[in-house]
Design a protein around this motif. Structure first.
Motif, short mmCIF file in Angstrom:
data_model
loop_
_atom_site.label_atom_id
_atom_site.label_comp_id
_atom_site.label_asym_id
_atom_site.label_seq_id
_atom_site.Cartn_x
_atom_site.Cartn_y
_atom_site.Cartn_z
N UNK A 106 -59.16 -101.96 30.49
CA UNK A 106 -59.60 -101.92 31.88
C UNK A 106 -58.82 -102.94 32.72
N UNK A 114 -65.83 -102.79 22.61
CA UNK A 114 -66.10 -103.31 23.96
C UNK A 114 -64.93 -104.14 24.48
N UNK A 130 -59.51 -94.17 26.44
CA UNK A 130 -60.51 -95.23 26.52
C UNK A 130 -61.90 -94.63 26.75
N UNK A 135 -61.85 -102.08 25.15
CA UNK A 135 -62.03 -101.34 26.40
C UNK A 135 -61.82 -102.24 27.61
N UNK A 137 -64.90 -95.18 24.44
CA UNK A 137 -66.12 -95.77 24.96
C UNK A 137 -67.33 -94.90 24.64
#
Lengths: 834, 161
Positions: free
Chosen positions: A647, A640, A588, A643, A592
């Protein structure tokens, strides 16, 4: 002696004084009498003393006079003796001289002397009559004198015949006679001399004694007078004090009389008040009596007429007091009792015995009879005059009836006893049944009384333990049955055996290994025990149930082995997962960072291309560049959201009580720009506070509300015409957030009136990148609902949706109960650790 | 190059990013005095006036450092740490400008004393706006610490420390 007397008097005086003092303390007649007798005694002693002294003086004088007489007498005797001696000598000498001289004158002398001698003789005999010794000597003297006289007479006779003087022989003879006379007289004289000295001595002594008595008498007299004077003076003092004392006492007495009078007056007042209080009490008592309803309390005059009547009497007998007062009480009796003279007899008996009690039928005013308990007591006034009777009657018809029913109950009891006998037979049958039940049980059952004597030991017990019930002390059980602790070696402590503990009142369960010659290979048993109590809760013994768990033990060991293996694998898998997780994290991070960078460059340079060389590009080239830019933006959005999803997966739940309304309000504020220029009605109802992770739940609401806002937006096609019209009758979007209770937990709802969806595709809603609308219609990545689902699942909840094309969509979700989520996460943690 | 009028030190290894950043700064009319360091080591040498930059003086620090995190040799965090822990350089404003939006990077950056943390937006318009805003703020609006005083105090601290 006198001193003693003086002391005695003084003593009496002092005693007398003490007596007076006593008198002054209390005027006591017996003490006065005693004193008087003492004073009288003292006087008598004084008088006797005086008389004694007087008598002694008188007697001493008498004795002194006697003694003087006796001395004179002695002198007379002595004179008489001398006269006798001289006369005798004169006779002899005159005779002899005559003989020699022949003178006749001498004869006369002779004759006179001769006569004197005989007179002297008589006088001596008379004088010494009191003294036998002198008389005896006188008896000796008289012959001697006669011999002298005869001898003198012969000399005279011879002288007359022949005047030649007497011869020598005669003279010698006369001399001899005269000597004996002289000797005797001298003896007598010596005797008298001795007597004289004795009497003189006695006279002297008597005189001294008298003098002494007289002197003592004077002293004693003076002493007595002084004592008397002292006594009188003291008496005067004492009487003066007594008088003063009496005056004081009088004053006190007067004061006491006054006090007593005052006290009596106040007592009279108090008594008057008491009288008043008594009257009040009596009044109260009368009211009380009047008020008693359970008892008929009334009074009769001595003739049996009613003179008082209370409410109870009115209630029980049915007469009002004005009806009955003055009437004879015999009307309360039945006719046959009246004939038998019962009323008068009862009064008489109460008078003779002081009380009369009876139970019997009495009659009410309406003629009905009731069974009454009656007590009659005669009343007397203070002077003992008979004033009447008090009567207390009670209606005990109920009790009478109860007694009658008691007889019926006795019969019932007999019936019950018979039934009891039948029950016992049934019980015996039941215990027989119980025995067979016990024997058919697969579990071993054993019970023992508090001494450890076995009461029950069923067949299964014998099968499991190998032995029957042992008639042994409890401490020998463990050894007898071969019980061991789970290690299989240590003998099971007898006091820990469940049955022993049960007997001591404890509930316990144990796993025991049994090994004895009757059981091949030994056996594991599981034992549960508890005390046996009687109805009062007193422990009467214990009971244990046990079963053979040898097989289960083997299974458990197998399970344990498998568990261990499993655990090992879990640890391995966890390690793998952790590695994978780390890889994912690194992935990730690089997504990112590294994937976005080229995207940014594409976007940036295409933008610059457009800006700097746009005018020189032909329109088609421009459109291509625009597409590149659009693609870049979409790619950025996708990255986004992906991710974010990753998360969420990694995010550890941070549960805390959270008010959902504030979160919803925040989200609406964030979404404000998207609803700009639109009519949107937010319909938010009161939501509960729940245990959740506020950051994640905010994402849930953000996704759901953003969706709702998006799908209620009028959509226009490329040509500008509305392709999806809003539902009929709704000109603006309505988004509703609410909740309901279902199965005890809140279900949250987000509802919109947008384009909705067909339930055909409902299972595609929560798939990654799955979309029900083209991006031309509604932009989106297809990741938002997946994120929602992941967050909800993380909370232990559930999410689902309902919809209908053009009728709007409703999204539901639950968060599980806080505890549920927690226990789930705990379980996960536990799994991870083991 | 006249370091005395230095405004910005841009620490960026990626040529594309560097070009875009410079482009944006230029468009914002902020690119007059910019130095670019291509790795962490170069950035540190520059800021601590050593190596190739030994002739520089602490009296003329940059008004702003734009720092990327992923850098060759010495990474951005290390650069930040060294600059912010040295009394001579810690007053220099450092703005982290990176692709990463990872929370741990954010937290670490602020913990080490970063003055600002900015994610490079994918959209160039936004990127340009951001760069422009940052430059405007730190170069025009912000009042830097007086360097002479900083230098004196730093010396005193170094001696006593």
């Amino acid at each position: 002696m006198t001193l003693l007397i003086a002391l005695a008097i003084l003593h009496i005086t002092i005693r007398g004084k003490a007596g007076i003092m006593e008198i002054s303390k209390q005027f006591d007649a017996p003490i006065e009498t005693k004193l008087r007798s003492r004073v009288t005694g003292g006087f008598i002693v004084a008088v006797l003393l005086t008389v004694f002294i007087g008598f002694s003086s008188w007697r001493s004088v008498q004795l002194a006079a006697d003694h003087a007489d006796w001395v004179a007498h002695t002198y007379s005797v002595m004179d008489a003796l001398q006269l006798t001696a001289r006369h005798a000598i004169e006779v002899e000498s005159s005779a002899r001289t005559f003989a020699w001289t022949g003178q006749d004158a001498l004869l006369t002398q002779y004759e006179t002397a001769r006569g004197s001698v005989s007179q002297d003789e008589n006088a001596l005999r008379h004088l010494t009559a009191d003294n036998p010794d002198q008389q005896r000597r006188l008896d000796a003297l008289e012959p001697q004198l006669r011999a002298v006289l005869q001898s003198a007479a012969r000399i005279i006779a011879k002288g007359r015949q022949m005047p030649a003087g007497p011869g020598a022989g005669e003279l010698l003879e006369t001399e001899k006679l005269m000597d004996s006379v002289r000797t005797t007289i001298q003896e007598m004289h010596a005797e008298e001399m001795q007597l004289l000295s004795q009497r003189t001595q006695r006279t002297k002594t008597g005189r001294r004694w008298t003098t002494f008595i007289v002197v003592i008498g004077i002293f004693v007299g003076t002493g007595l007078l002084m004592l008397a004077g002292l006594g009188v003076n003291r008496e005067i003092d004492v009487s003066a004090r007594a008088r003063a004392h009496i005056r004081t006492l009088n004053a006190e007495l007067e004061q006491r009389v006054e006090q007593r009078t005052a006290a009596l007056q106040s007592e009279i007042t108090v008594r008057n008040q008491a009288q008043a209080a008594l009257q009040e009490t009596q009044e109260g008592f009368r009211v009380l009596v009047d008020g008693v309803k359970e008892y008929a309390i009334y009074m009769l005059d001595p003739e049996g007429r009613v003179i008082s009547w209370n409410a109870g009497a009115a209630r029980i007998k049915g007469y009002r007091s004005e009806e009955i007062l003055g009437k004879d009480f015999s009307r309360f009796y039945k006719a046959e009792d009246l004939e038998a003279g019962k009323p008068a007899r009862e009064l008489k008996e109460s008078l003779s015995k002081g009380r009369f009690e009876d139970e019997g039928w009495r009659v009410r005013k309406d003629g009905s009879a009731f069974w009454a308990n009656v007590v009659i007591t005669p009343m007397y006034d203070d002077r003992g005059n008979h004033r009447g009777f008090s009567k207390i009657a009670r209606d005990i018809s109920e009790r009478k009836r109860a007694e009658e029913t008691l007889a019926g109950q006795a019969e019932e009891l007999a019936r019950q006893a018979a039934e009891l006998a039948r029950s016992r037979q049934a019980l015996e049958a039941k215990s027989l049944m119980l025995q067979s039940v016990l024997d058919s049980m697969a579990e071993g059952l054993a019970a023992a009384d508090e001494q450890g004597k076995f009461l029950i030991w069923n067949r299964a017990a014998e099968n499991i333990m190998g032995y029957g019930p042992a008639d042994l002390a409890t401490k020998e059980w463990s050894e007898h049955y071969g019980t061991y602790l789970p290690d299989g070696i240590t003998p099971f402590p007898t006091e820990q055996l469940p049955l022993v503990r049960a007997i001591h009142g404890e509930v316990s369960s144990s796993e025991i290994f049994v090994r004895n010659p009757k059981i091949t290979g030994g056996a594991w048993i599981e034992v549960r025990g508890g005390p046996l109590k009687d109805k009062e809760g007193v422990i009467r013994g214990g009971v244990v149930a046990f079963r053979d768990i040898t097989q289960r033990k083997a299974d458990e060991r197998e399970i344990q082995k498998l568990n261990d293996e499993l655990e090992h694998r879990v640890v391995e898998r966890t390690a793998q997962l952790e590695t994978a997780n780390k890889e994912l994290e690194a992935f990730s991070y690089s997504v990112s960072h590294d994937l976005r960078a080229p995207l940014r460059h594409i976007g940036g340079f295409s933008k610059l291309l457009m800006e700097e060389f746009g005018p020189s590009l032909n329109p088609e080239a421009q459109r291509h560049v625009e597409r590149i830019q659009a693609g870049t933006q979409k790619m950025g959005l996708l990255i986004d959201e992906l991710l974010n999803l990753a998360r969420v997966g990694r995010h550890a739940l941070n549960l805390q009580p959270t008010g959902l309304n504030s979160i919803v309000a925040e989200v609406i504020a964030i979404l404000q720009p998207e609803s700009e220029g639109r009519q949107v009605k937010w319909d938010i109802s009161e939501l509960p506070a729940v245990e959740c992770d506020p950051i994640l739940i905010k994402q849930v609401f953000q996704n759901l509300l953003a969706n709702a806002l998006k799908f209620t937006r009028p959509c226009f096609g490329a040509d500008g015409s509305a392709r999806v019209s809003m539902p009929a009758g709704t000109s603006h979007a309505v988004i509703e957030v609410s909740h309901k209770e279902e199965d005890g937990q809140p279900v949250f709802m987000v509802r919109d009136n947008g384009v909705g969806f067909s339930m055909k595709y409902v299972d595609k809603l929560f798939g990654v990148f799955q979309r029900l609308h083209s991006t031309d219609e509604f932009e989106g990545t297809g990741i938002g609902l997946v994120t929602v689902q992941r967050i909800v699942h993380k909370h232990g909840g559930r999410v689902w949706a309902e919809g209908e094309p053009d009728k709007g969509a409703t999204f539901y979700f639950t968060l599980g109960v806080g505890k549920q989520a927690e226990s789930k996460s705990n379980a996960a943690t536990a799994g991870g650790q083991s | 190059m006249n370091f005395g009028k230095l405004d910005i030190l841009l620490v960026e290894d990626n040529q594309d990013d560097m070009d875009l950043a410079l482009h944006a700064l230029k468009q914002g009319k902020l690119a007059n005095n910019i130095v670019v360091a291509r790795d962490g080591e170069e950035a540190l040498d520059f800021l601590f006036c050593r190596g190739a930059f030994a002739h520089r003086s602490f009296d003329h620090p940059p008004k702003l450092v734009l720092l990327d995190l992923k850098l060759p040799k010495v990474d951005g965090m290390e650069v930040l740490k060294q600059v912010k822990s040295d009394p001579r350089t810690r007053t220099i404003p450092i703005v982290i400008m990176t692709s990463s939006k990872e929370e741990r990077d954010l937290v670490a950056g602020y913990n080490l004393g970063a003055n600002s943390y900015i994610q490079k937006p994918v959209d160039f318009d936004q990127f340009r706006e951001t760069v422009k805003s940052i430059g405007l703020y730190w170069l025009v609006i912000n009042q830097p610490a007086p360097t002479s005083l900083v230098h004196k105090m730093a010396e005193a601290e170094l001696i006593s420390g």
